[in-house]
Design an enzyme around this catalytic site. Structure first.
Site, PDB file in Angstrom:
ATOM      1  N   CYS A   1     -10.816  -3.992   6.079  1.00 13.19           N
ATOM      2  CA  CYS A   1     -11.265  -5.017   7.020  1.00 13.19           C
ATOM      3  C   CYS A   1     -12.683  -4.813   7.549  1.00 13.19           C
ATOM      4  O   CYS A   1     -13.412  -5.785   7.692  1.00 13.19           O
ATOM      5  CB  CYS A   1     -10.238  -5.235   8.136  1.00 13.19           C
ATOM      6  SG  CYS A   1     -10.444  -4.234   9.586  1.00 13.19           S
TER       7      CYS A   1
ATOM      8  N   ARG B   1      -5.549   6.983   1.795  1.00 14.04           N
ATOM      9  CA  ARG B   1      -5.136   7.531   3.082  1.00 14.04           C
ATOM     10  C   ARG B   1      -4.537   8.891   2.847  1.00 14.04           C
ATOM     11  O   ARG B   1      -3.736   9.065   1.925  1.00 14.04           O
ATOM     12  CB  ARG B   1      -4.114   6.603   3.741  1.00 14.04           C
ATOM     13  CG  ARG B   1      -4.726   5.253   4.036  1.00 14.04           C
ATOM     14  CD  ARG B   1      -3.746   4.281   4.632  1.00 14.04           C
ATOM     15  NE  ARG B   1      -4.447   3.025   4.899  1.00 14.04           N
ATOM     16  CZ  ARG B   1      -3.890   1.962   5.458  1.00 14.04           C
ATOM     17  NH1 ARG B   1      -2.628   2.014   5.827  1.00 14.04           N
ATOM     18  NH2 ARG B   1      -4.587   0.873   5.657  1.00 14.04           N
TER      19      ARG B   1
ATOM     20  N   GLN C   1      -4.353  -2.876  -1.527  1.00 14.55           N
ATOM     21  CA  GLN C   1      -3.800  -3.889  -0.637  1.00 14.55           C
ATOM     22  C   GLN C   1      -4.220  -5.275  -1.103  1.00 14.55           C
ATOM     23  O   GLN C   1      -5.328  -5.448  -1.595  1.00 14.55           O
ATOM     24  CB  GLN C   1      -4.331  -3.679   0.780  1.00 14.55           C
ATOM     25  CG  GLN C   1      -3.870  -2.393   1.423  1.00 14.55           C
ATOM     26  CD  GLN C   1      -4.410  -2.262   2.833  1.00 14.55           C
ATOM     27  OE1 GLN C   1      -5.567  -2.558   3.086  1.00 14.55           O
ATOM     28  NE2 GLN C   1      -3.570  -1.820   3.744  1.00 14.55           N
TER      29      GLN C   1
ATOM     30  N   ASP D   1      -5.347  -7.853   0.607  1.00 17.73           N
ATOM     31  CA  ASP D   1      -5.780  -7.908   1.986  1.00 17.73           C
ATOM     32  C   ASP D   1      -6.598  -9.162   2.234  1.00 17.73           C
ATOM     33  O   ASP D   1      -7.552  -9.431   1.513  1.00 17.73           O
ATOM     34  CB  ASP D   1      -6.663  -6.677   2.223  1.00 17.73           C
ATOM     35  CG  ASP D   1      -6.547  -6.143   3.632  1.00 17.73           C
ATOM     36  OD1 ASP D   1      -5.835  -6.759   4.437  1.00 17.73           O
ATOM     37  OD2 ASP D   1      -7.172  -5.104   3.900  1.00 17.73           O
TER      38      ASP D   1
ATOM     39  N   HIS E   1      -8.585 -11.447   5.339  1.00 13.71           N
ATOM     40  CA  HIS E   1      -9.030 -11.545   6.725  1.00 13.71           C
ATOM     41  C   HIS E   1      -9.527 -12.954   6.960  1.00 13.71           C
ATOM     42  O   HIS E   1     -10.350 -13.458   6.205  1.00 13.71           O
ATOM     43  CB  HIS E   1     -10.106 -10.496   7.015  1.00 13.71           C
ATOM     44  CG  HIS E   1      -9.558  -9.111   6.890  1.00 13.71           C
ATOM     45  ND1 HIS E   1      -9.761  -8.329   5.781  1.00 13.71           N
ATOM     46  CD2 HIS E   1      -8.739  -8.408   7.707  1.00 13.71           C
ATOM     47  CE1 HIS E   1      -9.106  -7.184   5.931  1.00 13.71           C
ATOM     48  NE2 HIS E   1      -8.482  -7.197   7.077  1.00 13.71           N
TER      49      HIS E   1
ATOM     50  N   LYS F   1       1.228  -7.752  15.960  1.00 22.92           N
ATOM     51  CA  LYS F   1       1.450  -8.234  14.596  1.00 22.92           C
ATOM     52  C   LYS F   1       2.855  -8.790  14.401  1.00 22.92           C
ATOM     53  O   LYS F   1       3.798  -8.399  15.080  1.00 22.92           O
ATOM     54  CB  LYS F   1       1.186  -7.117  13.588  1.00 22.92           C
ATOM     55  CG  LYS F   1       2.344  -6.169  13.368  1.00 22.92           C
ATOM     56  CD  LYS F   1       2.027  -5.146  12.282  1.00 22.92           C
ATOM     57  CE  LYS F   1       3.117  -4.089  12.231  1.00 22.92           C
ATOM     58  NZ  LYS F   1       2.699  -2.825  11.676  1.00 22.92           N
TER      59      LYS F   1
ATOM     60  N   HIS G   1      -5.673 -10.494  10.445  1.00 26.10           N
ATOM     61  CA  HIS G   1      -5.508  -9.575   9.307  1.00 26.10           C
ATOM     62  C   HIS G   1      -4.205  -9.943   8.634  1.00 26.10           C
ATOM     63  O   HIS G   1      -3.197 -10.125   9.306  1.00 26.10           O
ATOM     64  CB  HIS G   1      -5.350  -8.120   9.762  1.00 26.10           C
ATOM     65  CG  HIS G   1      -6.487  -7.590  10.542  1.00 26.10           C
ATOM     66  ND1 HIS G   1      -7.219  -6.523  10.107  1.00 26.10           N
ATOM     67  CD2 HIS G   1      -7.003  -7.936  11.745  1.00 26.10           C
ATOM     68  CE1 HIS G   1      -8.145  -6.224  11.009  1.00 26.10           C
ATOM     69  NE2 HIS G   1      -8.040  -7.078  12.010  1.00 26.10           N
TER      70      HIS G   1
END
Length: 663
Positions: free
Chosen positions: A346, A375, A393, A395, A397, A478, A524
């Site tokens: 992000c 990670r 991911q 992902d 945004h 979330k 997100h």
RNA sequence: GCCGCCUUAGCUCAGUCGGACAGAGCGGCUCACUCGUAAUGAGCAGGUCGGGGGUUCGAUUCCCCCAGGCGGCUCCA
């Protein structure tokens, strides 16, 4: 909640009548899965059957096979476990022994960990306790509050505690005691079926700052049949474990040379993954997303700006310190830079947003990336594809004007659910994760507003909504979509997070219609979460028998004899022209062996051809479930397979539901 | 990260109470077989017994360290 037939409710009048007696008198079952194990009063409290009210009241029988009934059985079984352990290991101190999903555990403070042999001995002792011949011990409530030597019997927790003594049925002598809130089954005879599963260390009261105790886990059920079903369920879960299937189907592996939690995808796994991604890409394009790309490493400054380094440094790979220059005498002449492996996409997307001025006309701006992140997961938590150190991911945004939020969230949620359904998951509930009071940034008002906006979107979906207090990331609340798989297990899939913080940290703006600078709100959104994990979940959901559109090999031609290979090559060519992944097995295995091989490999369509088929310009279908349709004209067969694949049918094809006008 | 267990051929697993060329099935390769809906037969190749160190006349076997895996705990932006 299971409500068994014949639930008995009875009014107790007069002081001193025991609930159990009253229920028995009213005809509540005393044996089998419907047996009353405890009572529930009209306020919903669960009570021992030996409990006697002090005023008139109404109690209902709680059946062994209900959720509450099972919990009581499991809790009582945990006590039997503790008794057995103290019998065999008199020095063992007791922690806590609660029922949990599908079972129970009990924590012990002992000098050495339990061995496999210990568990066998403990289980044997438990069986003796439960049915010592015809005269089992009774587990009876003894009201001796305040009269407890807590150095003997380890304190369990706060709240109302009572000593439960196990009394010998004949002598009435207390053979064992434990502190507990109850309630319990009236006698150990009401523990019809149990099994010890494993032992493992666990931190006292769940904090890693505390010493570890030895936990013994077990399961207990209202009947031997239900226990067997549960054990079979576990066996089935093991058979469809994605780590096992990944090796069997040659999809991916975790070479030790690369490191823990880092997967490589083999060609067949690569096909599945590419199909998963391509379809997702297509849907994202249709839904107005734009695709971006960002690098795998960055200077630390980016993650300081975002705040991740402050909150999550432990979970990031440690930095590479680069570009430092020293003078002759060792002084730092030019300070170096810390570069980090990317743990999140992000912040990069914020930079894309900020790369030029933005107009309100561009909003909502939807940026999407299949972004690989790394990670540093603790060594003990890495698990197959579901918990890795490197993952991709899906992902997105989304930057919106505040007023666009409700509409965007609503359409986003339905987009997410629709797409998950397209992959064959269709049983969902939502979780709303709210602020963690120890870990957050931003004002109360913004959190309040964000949480309510999300709650509204979640409620509008009509799905079940479960609260997850304190589960939010530091920058915003979330919604997560939890999906149940074919075995009824739930997996957290998509997450949708609201973020007022990141736009501020990155000073993101847009020019509104009146010419003023405004701050966008950021959403997100991960849909699969991680491709790797979603891959694993789908594999387990389908037990390896992936939908034809995802299957690495969609059809295999199997000749009866060599002379039929040519015919099948022609069929394969026609299928390939329709985009079907097809092979012809021209090896010198026998036909039966080939069927076995490709069935084991979970190929959805096997196309056999022998003399009769060649002569008739046909092929014969055999499906994963063993059903078959013989003598299908080649054109029709090609159409049937290609159509099935292109429609992205998620069920396994079988003779019954394929439209083949066959002989 | 913590606790326990595990690591023998590509895979699944025997085996070695410290002692001779370490075995099987599947898979792979070769040959024969050409067969109508879940395993044809024969032969061959394949292992420094996870890596390193120690004890010992001798270690795959015992001890220590490391790596990887499994089951939990903790954690999961």
């Amino acid at each position: 909640m299971t409500v068994p037939a014949g639930t008995t409710t009875v009014a107790i009048q007069g002081v001193g009548t025991m609930g159990g007696q009253a229920l028995r008198d009213a005809g509540a079952p005393i044996g089998g899965p419907d047996a009353a194990v405890v009572a529930r009063d009209d306020s919903g409290r669960l009570l021992d059957l030996a409990w006697a009210p002090e005023t008139d009241t109404t109690v209902a029988a709680v059946a062994a096979g209900s959720d509450d009934g099972r919990s009581v059985i499991r809790h009582s079984c945990a006590h039997v476990l503790a008794q057995a352990v103290q019998q065999l290991f008199p020095e063992a101190k007791l922690g806590i022994g609660p029922p949990v999903t599908d079972g129970f555990y009990y924590d012990f403070d002992v000098d050495r960990p339990f061995t496999q042999d210990d568990l066998v001995a403990i289980e044997k002792t438990m069986r003796k306790i439960i049915k010592a011949g015809a005269e089992p011990y009774k587990l009876e409530l003894v009201d001796r509050k305040g009269d407890v030597d807590t150095s003997e019997v380890m304190e369990v927790g706060a709240g109302e505690l009572t000593v439960y003594d196990n009394l010998h049925a004949h002598t009435g002598e207390a053979v064992w005691a434990d502190l507990c809130r109850g309630p319990h089954v009236p006698t150990t005879r009401h523990i019809p079926a149990f099994r010890l599963m494993r032992s493992a260390a666990a931190y006292w009261r769940g904090s890693e700052r505390n010493p570890q105790l030895q936990r013994i886990c077990g399961t207990a059920w209202e009947s031997a049949e239900r226990l067997d079903e549960y054990l079979e369920h576990l066996a089935e879960a093991e058979r469809r474990d994605h780590r096992r299937l990944g090796a069997e189907l040659d999809l991916f592996s975790f070479p030790a040379e690369i490191g823990s939690g880092l997967a490589v995808f083999h060609p067949r796994g690569g096909i599945v993954r590419r199909e998963m991604e391509d379809y997702s890409r297509q849907r994202h394009v249709e839904a107005g997303y734009e695709f971006v790309y960002s690098p795998h490493i960055t200077k630390g400054q980016l993650f300081e700006t975002s705040g991740h380094l402050q909150w999550y440094a432990d979970g990031m790979f440690p930095p590479m310190h680069l570009d430092e220059e020293l003078s002759e005498d060792g002084e730092v002449r030019k300070p170096g830079q810390d570069y980090y492996l990317k743990p999140m996409n992000c912040p990069y997307h914020n930079l894309v947003y900020r790369s030029r001025g933005r107009s309100y006309r561009e909003l909502p701006l939807r940026l999407f990336e299949f972004g690989s992140v790394y990670r540093y997961e603790k060594s003990g938590v890495v698990h197959g594809l579901t918990r890795v150190r490197g993952m991709t991911q899906d992902d997105a945004h989304i930057y919106c004007a505040p007023g666009q939020l409700p509409g965007e969230l609503k359409s986003l949620l339905s987009f997410v659910l629709d797409l998950l359904r397209d992959y064959g998951l269709d049983d969902f509930y939502l979780e709303l994760s709210t602020r963690n009071e120890d870990k957050y940034v931003g004002s109360d008002a913004l959190w309040e507003e964000a949480t309510e906006t999300l709650r509204q979107a979640a409620e509008d979906s009509g799905l079940e909504l479960v609260a997850d207090p304190g589960g939010a990331a530091f920058y915003g609340p979330k919604i997560s979509v939890q999906a149940r798989d074919a075995l009824g297990r739930t997996w957290q899939m998509s997450t949708i997070q609201l973020d007022y913080s990141m736009p501020e940290r990155f000073d993101l703006e847009y020019t509104s219609s009146d010419g003023s600078k405004q701050r966008p709100v950021k959403i997100h959104r991960a849909l699969f979460g991680s491709i790797e994990r979603f891959f694993g979940v789908l594999l387990e959901h389908y037990a390896g028998a992936l939908p034809a559109w995802l299957a690495p090999v969609q059809a295999v031609g199997i000749p009866i004899a060599d002379e039929h290979v040519e015919h099948l090559q022609q069929v394969a060519k026609a299928l390939r022209a329709r985009g079907v992944r097809v092979e012809v097995d021209a090896s010198d295995d026998r036909m039966q062996k080939k069927i076995r091989t490709h069935t084991t490999q979970k190929v959805p369509f096997l196309l056999l051809a022998g003399g009769k088929d060649v002569e008739a310009g046909a092929v014969s279908f055999r499906f994963r479930d063993g059903t078959q349709v013989n003598g299908v004209a080649v054109d029709q067969a090609v159409e049937a397979v290609a159509g099935w694949v292109n429609r992205r049918e998620n069920v396994s094809p079988t003779a019954a539901d394929l439209p083949l006008g066959a002989s």
